[in-house]
Every structure is written in C-alpha cells, then in structure tokens.
Design an enzyme around this catalytic site. Structure first.
Site, PDB file in Angstrom:
ATOM      1  N   LYS A 196       0.877  -1.187   0.000  1.00 12.82           N
ATOM      2  CA  LYS A 196       0.000   0.000   0.000  1.00 12.82           C
ATOM      3  C   LYS A 196       0.908   1.229   0.000  1.00 12.82           C
ATOM      4  O   LYS A 196       1.499   1.580   1.015  1.00 12.82           O
ATOM      5  CB  LYS A 196      -0.878  -0.022   1.246  1.00 12.82           C
ATOM      6  N   GLY A 249       6.571   4.776   8.734  1.00 12.75           N
ATOM      7  CA  GLY A 249       5.825   6.031   8.808  1.00 12.75           C
ATOM      8  C   GLY A 249       5.867   6.595  10.209  1.00 12.75           C
ATOM      9  O   GLY A 249       6.861   6.417  10.927  1.00 12.75           O
ATOM     10  N   SER A 250       4.783   7.248  10.616  1.00 12.16           N
ATOM     11  CA  SER A 250       4.774   7.946  11.905  1.00 12.16           C
ATOM     12  C   SER A 250       4.549   6.973  13.062  1.00 12.16           C
ATOM     13  O   SER A 250       3.878   5.949  12.906  1.00 12.16           O
ATOM     14  CB  SER A 250       3.672   9.000  11.903  1.00 12.16           C
ATOM     15  N   GLU A 252       2.600   7.358  15.486  1.00 17.01           N
ATOM     16  CA  GLU A 252       1.165   7.313  15.824  1.00 17.01           C
ATOM     17  C   GLU A 252       0.479   6.204  15.020  1.00 17.01           C
ATOM     18  O   GLU A 252      -0.248   5.382  15.578  1.00 17.01           O
ATOM     19  CB  GLU A 252       0.493   8.662  15.494  1.00 17.01           C
ATOM     20  N   GLU A 271       9.195   0.689  11.130  1.00 20.92           N
ATOM     21  CA  GLU A 271      10.303   1.644  10.940  1.00 20.92           C
ATOM     22  C   GLU A 271       9.677   3.018  11.102  1.00 20.92           C
ATOM     23  O   GLU A 271       8.941   3.470  10.226  1.00 20.92           O
ATOM     24  CB  GLU A 271      10.904   1.509   9.538  1.00 20.92           C
ATOM     25  N   CYS A 305      13.770  10.363   7.956  1.00 20.45           N
ATOM     26  CA  CYS A 305      13.535   9.977   9.355  1.00 20.45           C
ATOM     27  C   CYS A 305      14.832   9.935  10.167  1.00 20.45           C
ATOM     28  O   CYS A 305      14.824  10.215  11.353  1.00 20.45           O
ATOM     29  CB  CYS A 305      12.796   8.656   9.427  1.00 20.45           C
ATOM     30  N   GLU A 404       9.415  15.074  16.238  1.00 21.36           N
ATOM     31  CA  GLU A 404       9.895  15.025  14.858  1.00 21.36           C
ATOM     32  C   GLU A 404       9.167  16.075  14.019  1.00 21.36           C
ATOM     33  O   GLU A 404       7.947  16.108  13.981  1.00 21.36           O
ATOM     34  CB  GLU A 404       9.634  13.629  14.277  1.00 21.36           C
TER      35      GLU A 404
HETATM   36  P1  NAI Z   1       1.586   8.427   8.152  1.00 26.53           P
HETATM   37  O1  NAI Z   1       2.238   7.568   9.155  1.00 26.53           O
HETATM   38  O2  NAI Z   1       0.136   8.813   8.355  1.00 26.53           O
HETATM   39  O3  NAI Z   1       1.656   7.739   6.690  1.00 26.53           O
HETATM   40  C1  NAI Z   1       2.487   6.662   6.336  1.00 26.53           C
HETATM   41  C2  NAI Z   1       1.685   5.596   5.623  1.00 26.53           C
HETATM   42  O4  NAI Z   1       0.713   5.073   6.506  1.00 26.53           O
HETATM   43  C3  NAI Z   1       0.918   6.044   4.375  1.00 26.53           C
HETATM   44  O5  NAI Z   1       0.979   5.012   3.397  1.00 26.53           O
HETATM   45  C4  NAI Z   1      -0.499   6.164   4.877  1.00 26.53           C
HETATM   46  O6  NAI Z   1      -1.453   5.958   3.865  1.00 26.53           O
HETATM   47  C5  NAI Z   1      -0.564   5.051   5.888  1.00 26.53           C
HETATM   48  N1  NAI Z   1      -1.590   5.221   6.918  1.00 26.53           N
HETATM   49  C6  NAI Z   1      -2.032   6.380   7.472  1.00 26.53           C
HETATM   50  N2  NAI Z   1      -2.983   6.122   8.394  1.00 26.53           N
HETATM   51  C7  NAI Z   1      -3.146   4.791   8.429  1.00 26.53           C
HETATM   52  C8  NAI Z   1      -3.962   3.914   9.194  1.00 26.53           C
HETATM   53  N3  NAI Z   1      -4.828   4.374  10.103  1.00 26.53           N
HETATM   54  N4  NAI Z   1      -3.849   2.585   8.984  1.00 26.53           N
HETATM   55  C9  NAI Z   1      -2.987   2.110   8.087  1.00 26.53           C
HETATM   56  N5  NAI Z   1      -2.192   2.876   7.328  1.00 26.53           N
HETATM   57  C10 NAI Z   1      -2.259   4.207   7.500  1.00 26.53           C
HETATM   58  O7  NAI Z   1       2.436   9.740   8.003  1.00 26.53           O
HETATM   59  P2  NAI Z   1       1.971  11.208   7.527  1.00 26.53           P
HETATM   60  O8  NAI Z   1       0.703  11.640   8.188  1.00 26.53           O
HETATM   61  O9  NAI Z   1       1.967  11.204   6.055  1.00 26.53           O
HETATM   62  O10 NAI Z   1       3.166  12.095   8.089  1.00 26.53           O
HETATM   63  C11 NAI Z   1       3.115  12.598   9.413  1.00 26.53           C
HETATM   64  C12 NAI Z   1       4.459  12.527  10.069  1.00 26.53           C
HETATM   65  O11 NAI Z   1       4.897  11.180  10.182  1.00 26.53           O
HETATM   66  C13 NAI Z   1       5.592  13.198   9.327  1.00 26.53           C
HETATM   67  O12 NAI Z   1       5.604  14.570   9.524  1.00 26.53           O
HETATM   68  C14 NAI Z   1       6.791  12.519   9.923  1.00 26.53           C
HETATM   69  O13 NAI Z   1       7.117  13.097  11.153  1.00 26.53           O
HETATM   70  C15 NAI Z   1       6.293  11.115  10.147  1.00 26.53           C
HETATM   71  N6  NAI Z   1       6.722  10.236   9.025  1.00 26.53           N
HETATM   72  C16 NAI Z   1       7.827   9.491   9.199  1.00 26.53           C
HETATM   73  C17 NAI Z   1       8.305   8.731   8.158  1.00 26.53           C
HETATM   74  C18 NAI Z   1       9.532   7.912   8.310  1.00 26.53           C
HETATM   75  O14 NAI Z   1      10.195   7.626   7.323  1.00 26.53           O
HETATM   76  N7  NAI Z   1       9.876   7.479   9.496  1.00 26.53           N
HETATM   77  C19 NAI Z   1       7.667   8.730   6.831  1.00 26.53           C
HETATM   78  C20 NAI Z   1       6.471   9.521   6.775  1.00 26.53           C
HETATM   79  C21 NAI Z   1       6.045  10.250   7.835  1.00 26.53           C
END
Ligand code: NAI
Ligand code: MG
Length: 501
Positions: A196, A249-250, A252, A271, A305, A404
């Site tokens: 996804k 991702g995040s 949260e 991660e 990250c 972050e």
């Molecule tokens: P996110 O964690 O919401 O998105 C990452 C992925 O998770 C996307 O594919 C999204 O569609 C999916 N996702 C979102 N909500 C979900 C749920 N309830 N169930 C399953 N999958 C879900 O990150 P977002 O909102 O785009 O970015 C927010 C913050 O997260 C950023 O500002 C950064 O601090 C952090 N982040 C960290 C990353 C890393 O590489 N460690 C990458 C992206 C974001």
C-alpha cells in the site's frame, strides 16, 4: 535573507512518463490485473513543486484490499513462486532490477514529480531500489536452507520456509527506495506481497507493479493497492490472512498497525520516525562539518527519518559552527525539484508545510530563539509547498527539540564535555540514528557505541549501506529493521525437525 531560486524550465517529460501520467486513471495491480476501486473511487496525486494534479489513481476500498490479500495467498499456495528453486526465483528479481535500471530516467522523473524530490536524488533512489533487489537476490541464493544442529542424543535441524502473503505500508518520503527495502527480501525468500503506497506518492510503486507484471512475475506475487491510509491501509494491517506485516511512517500510525497485527498475532516490523543528534566536538574542521550538516538537513527538504535534527555542539566552537551553517543554509537554492539548479525542493504537501511552519511557531512560543527564522519560501512561477531552512536554539525541553518536525529545521544546543554530549544525544524518546564528529577516532568509537539508538555514525550522517542492519529502537521502531542478512532471515519461518537417536 537572499534566496537563490531558479525558475528554469524543467527537463521535458519523457514520452513514457507523459503516457503513464495521462492515463484517465491509474489502477492498482491485483492478481496480475490492473484493478479499479469497486466503488469507482479515485484520488489525485499532485506535483508538490507546483501544486498541480499529476495523475488520478484508483482509491481502493477495504474490500478491494481484502481481495488483494486473497490474491497473494492464492499465488503463494498455487503458483510455483514459493517452491521454485531459489536461483530460478531470483531470476525474476534480477529481471526487475535490470528493467528498473534500464528505465531509471523514467522512474526518476515519476518519483521526482510525485514526491517533490530533486531529480538527481530521485535517480539515486531508483539505483538504490535496483541495488536492494540484487543484494537480497544474491544473499538468498547463498543462504543455507537447512542448518544441522549438533545436540546430544538427537538428530536435529532447522529448516527455513517462506511465510506466505506479506503486507507493506510505505510512506511518501522515499516511496520507491522503501518499497525495495520491503519487498526485495520478502520476494527473494519466496513470499508474496501486497504493497500500500502513500496516497501522496503512489506512482513509482504502481509503475513497479505494472513492470513486474510485464516481466512475467506469476499473478498475485506482487500486488499494489493504492488508497487511503484509514481505509486501504487499515484493511491491510487488520487482515488475518497475512503472515507478516511491515510499516514505515509515523509512530502514531505505527502504534495502530501494531495493535491490529497484535490482535491477529501477525509479526510486524515498524520503521518509525527519529530525532537524531549530531554531536560535534571542538577538534573538527568547522567548514567541512558545516557543509555536511547543512547537506543532511536540506536533503529532501529534511523529510528524512534518520536526519540529524538536534545539533549538539561543543561550547568553544558553538558560535563559529552555527554562523558557518547559517550562511550555508541561506545560500541553498530552493526551487522546483526538476530544475537543474535546485538544491532543495518543496515539502510533499500543504499539510506537511503547515506542520513544519507550526513547529517553528510552537518552538518560539516555548522559548526557542529563531537563529535562522525559516518560514514559507516563494519560488517565482511555482506554486509549490516550499519552505526555507531554519535553525532554532534553546532548551532541549522545547517541543521543537523533542518532536519530529520532518522539515529542514535543526535545533541547536551547546555541550561541555563528552559525557554531557552523550547524555543530551540520548535524552530523547526516539532511537534511530545519531552521529559523532571529531578527529579523535577513539573518542568517536566510544561515543558512537554509547548512543541509545540503532545506528551510530562517525564523521557522517544518514549512512545506510546494504549489508549493515538499519532499524530503530524506542519510539523509532521494532521488529528487526531492514537492509541486512537479519532482514532476509525475518522473511523465513523456521521449523525445527528433531529425531531422538
Ligand atoms: P503516516 O504515518 O500517516 O503515513 C504513512 C503511511 O501510513 C501512508 O501510506 C499512509 O497511507 C498510511 N496510513 C495512514 N494512516 C493509516 C492507518 N490508520 N492505517 C494504516 N495505514 C495508514 O504519516 P503522515 O501523516 O503522512 O506524516 C506525518 C508525520 O509522520 C511526518 O511529519 C513525519 O514526522 C512522520 N513520518 C515518518 C516517516 C519515516 O520515514 N519514518 C515517513 C512519513 C512520515
Ligand atoms: Mg504526489
């Protein structure tokens, strides 16, 4: 403050890129077929450098994602994928690597446009994807699948098998690179995949899904399910038919994914984010270190990250190093990601720009000084999500020093001696990557080994090498990390076979 911005015409789009983007809508890949949402839903992905719509993509529903997991389970059970000799299976991985490498200019343009990533850096990500496939293909081909164990009174062995269908949810900052880090070890081991991609940046992963189909991967081995996190992502993470799950991702969302996998007892790899420190001692070459720190924090506009976002500087060089960094940060050329002179492109979305600008304000309200104020940047003729690099300074209890930000923002603090430098670096909930900077290599090793993080770098930052385990501890992740032999082993289940003698 002078901003060097260069609204120079971007390189013309390659015909293959134009053709891909101009499809009426781009579907997912499930069971070897292009699929659209059962409710006909679509979403738009934009070019963060202009805010303009790039393409319309199928917004798959939870039910559509369930079908994709069924397709992956079917392919695992019925196709030859899991049972074929590893060298035959790895021919497919090499074929995909070769094809992606041959199409590097196409994939780089797609990735650059969709993410707002500087074109040359997008090309590096494509190469990383290729290298990841080759790395895991050769590792899998050289792995013993049956290990005999010498124990008294028994004949015993551990035998490895692929798990089955594996789920991957990837973020928008390094879509293609992280897709590779996820699927390459899983596929090499004989698993099937459902990926996804992030709704902000689905295009390169979809392109790879279509490419694998074109190259003759058995139907259902590699499925790509574009859609929203809360629906498509949540459906994937809660599917009881998965045998493994991986999320980047995040923290949260990572927590939610882990809870869903926990309910099904599906092993999960997370991660997550970071709040890395660079610990800089007074014996360094100040201009050289300034150059590297500025490169690191402006690389992909700080949406990395493992970046160094807390710069801890030994007291006696603090002012000089900060001045050097501020001067260099002001000279960074901000512009559209495809323009040749651009050193730093836009943030991925207006949502991320609001987040970054919000942290600058919250940090200041909490008592931080805006040494380099940052803020929204304008690039003539480009209506993108641009920000200027920023430096904050003050107490490390500040919200901007703790959380972050995911933008080109570093938080500065002085330290007295080695013990204090290490203590401040470790005073965070995160545990991804920290670096130490000094000409005293014995001290470097000592400090690097004292970090409470999964990665400790010496006189460099963001050093990620195939073969060296990369992961996070504390709030930065769990489940074993990526990029090494340990990752490949995670994608096999073990069976201990024992006969009393
Ligand atoms: P996110 O964690 O919401 O998105 C990452 C992925 O998770 C996307 O594919 C999204 O569609 C999916 N996702 C979102 N909500 C979900 C749920 N309830 N169930 C399953 N999958 C879900 O990150 P977002 O909102 O785009 O970015 C927010 C913050 O997260 C950023 O500002 C950064 O601090 C952090 N982040 C960290 C990353 C890393 O590489 N460690 C990458 C992206 C974001
Ligand atoms: Mg996009």
């Amino acid at each position: 403050m002078t901003l060097a911005s260069h609204p120079i015409a971007a390189p013309a789009l390659l015909p293959e890129v134009s053709a891909f983007l101009s499809k009426a809508k781009i579907g997912g890949v499930v069971g070897g077929r292009e699929v659209f949402a059962s409710d006909d839903g679509v979403f738009e992905t934009v070019d963060p450098g202009t805010g303009a719509v790039l393409a319309r993509v199928a917004r798959l529903t939870a039910a559509d994602v369930n079908h994709a997991v069924d397709a992956a389970a079917h392919a695992f059970a019925k196709s030859d994928w899991a049972r074929m000799p590893v060298n035959e299976r790895c021919v497919f991985l090499h074929r995909l690597a070769d094809a992606a490498e041959a199409r590097k200019p196409i994939l780089a343009q797609i990735e650059s446009l969709d993410c707002g990533k500087v074109l040359a850096q997008a090309a590096d990500d494509v190469q990383n994807f290729v290298d990841t496939l080759r790395y895991f293909a050769s590792l899998a081909q050289n792995l013993e699948m049956r290990t005999v164990i010498a124990v008294k009174g028994h004949e015993a062995a551990v035998v490895r098998h692929a798990w089955g269908p594996c789920g991957f949810i990837i973020p928008w900052n390094f879509p293609l690179l992280l897709c590779g880090w996820g699927i390459a070890p899983a596929l090499a081991a004989g698993n099937t995949c459902v990926v996804k991609p992030a709704e902000d940046t689905p295009l390169s992963t979809l392109y790879i899904g279509f490419l694998a189909r074109e190259l003759g991967f058995p139907d259902g081995v590699l499925n790509v399910v574009p859609g929203m996190g809360e629906t498509a992502g949540a459906a994937l993470a809660s599917h009881s038919g998965l045998r493994r799950m991986s999320f980047t991702g995040s923290p949260e969302v990572g927590r939610e994914i882990a809870a869903k996998c926990g309910a099904n007892l599906v092993p999960v790899k997370l991660e997550l984010g970071g709040k890395g420190a660079a610990v800089v001692f007074n014996d360094v070459d100040i201009p050289a270190v300034a150059q590297k720190l500025v490169q690191a924090i402006t690389f992909h506009a700080g949406q990395v990250c493992c970046d160094a976002t807390r710069w801890l500087i030994q007291k006696d060089i603090y002012e000089k190093l900060v001045d050097e960094c501020a001067t260099r940060m002001q000279a960074v050329a901000i512009g559209h990601q495809m323009d040749a002179q651009t050193q730093m492109g836009p943030l991925v979305s207006e949502k991320q720009r609001r987040r970054v600008l919000g942290y600058l304000e919250k940090g200041e309200t909490g008592g931080a000084r805006r040494v380099l104020p940052g803020g929204a940047a304008t690039v003539p003729g480009r209506n993108g999500f641009f920000v200027k690099p920023a430096l904050l300074a003050g107490s490390l209890d500040n919200v901007a020093a703790r959380e972050e930000i995911f933008g080109p923002v570093a938080y500065l603090a002085p330290f007295k001696d080695e013990a204090e430098g290490v203590r401040l670096a470790n005073a965070t909930d995160y545990g991804l990557g920290n670096s130490v900077w000094s000409t005293d290599l014995a001290r470097c090793r000592r400090v690097a080994e004292s970090f409470e993080s999964a990665n400790g770098w010496i006189n460099a930052h963001n050093v990620v090498v195939h073969g060296v385990p990369y992961g996070g501890i504390k709030k930065s992740g769990m489940g074993g990390g990526v990029g090494s032999l340990a990752t490949l082993l995670d994608y096999y289940r073990n069976i201990s076979v024992v006969r009393p003698l």
